[in-house]
Design an enzyme around this catalytic site. Sequence first.
Site, mmCIF file in Angstrom:
data_model
loop_
_atom_site.group_PDB
_atom_site.id
_atom_site.type_symbol
_atom_site.label_atom_id
_atom_site.label_comp_id
_atom_site.label_asym_id
_atom_site.label_seq_id
_atom_site.Cartn_x
_atom_site.Cartn_y
_atom_site.Cartn_z
ATOM 1 N N CYS A 89 -5.909 2.931 2.766
ATOM 2 C CA CYS A 89 -7.345 3.228 2.656
ATOM 3 C C CYS A 89 -7.874 3.854 3.955
ATOM 4 C CB CYS A 89 -8.098 1.965 2.272
ATOM 5 S SG CYS A 89 -9.684 2.336 1.525
ATOM 6 N N HIS A 198 -5.313 -0.970 -1.713
ATOM 7 C CA HIS A 198 -5.026 -2.101 -0.813
ATOM 8 C C HIS A 198 -3.961 -3.038 -1.378
ATOM 9 C CE1 HIS A 198 -8.585 -1.769 1.928
ATOM 10 N NE2 HIS A 198 -9.056 -1.078 0.915
ATOM 11 N N GLU A 200 -2.221 -5.089 0.172
ATOM 12 C CA GLU A 200 -2.287 -6.378 0.889
ATOM 13 C C GLU A 200 -3.246 -7.356 0.220
ATOM 14 O OE1 GLU A 200 -3.792 -3.694 1.712
ATOM 15 O OE2 GLU A 200 -5.757 -4.118 2.582
#
Length: 222
Positions: A89, A198, A200
């Site tokens: 991002c 994302h 994560e």
Amino acid sequence: MTQKQVEHKKIRVGVLALQGAFAEHIILLNTLPQVSEAVAVRNAQEINQVDALVIPGGESTTMALIAERSGFWPALQEYVRSRPTWGTCAGMILLSECVTSGGTLKGDQKLLGGLGISIKRNAFGTQKESFEAGLHVEGLENAEKLFPGVFIRAPVIDEILEKADVQIVATLQRDYGKTPKGTIVAVKRGHLLGTAFHPELTHDSRMHQFFVQMAQEWIASH
Ligand SMILES: NC(=O)CC[C@H](N)C(=O)O
């Protein structure tokens, strides 16, 4: 150990920890058997102690400002020039060559460059337009199982500038608002990887495995 295992020894991965979602990357990376240790990186000394780097989501302008004011920016520029780096991002924005906003070039954004792409920031609108999209990611383990792409005030790739060596890794599978199906949301160029989403923030570690393997292969051949 076999030749393949010797080539792919465990790697120490740094996560740029100036601002944004760095803790989540560190937690997820530390679950991977091919990672000896995932650590926060905040300065030139720490960055030179890692084999690969993740630049997390957050605010790209804020990260650049903190890096510049702390004198870390030149070391960061030097690192991403030749060492395996993944921008998620805001991190992908920093690895792009230029930022357009509705077609006009925004020259005031400080960038590291390298991915050979132009970027459109906040392509889907504000935070309330955030969404999750199932993505087919080229080269992912069990690629037939769509990857959960979490998009939060996300950018998109506006244009591939270095067509000879930029590989498209993921595109949108349908329209999202005014952003059409087929919009590119992840690319790879040599030692660099950029994702508009994302990984994560999911429990799916396949994108992190993809990056670690890419980094190991780069290290083994350079
Ligand atoms: N989730 C994110 O990293 C958002 C990126 C941010 N909107 C930027 O333009 O830098």
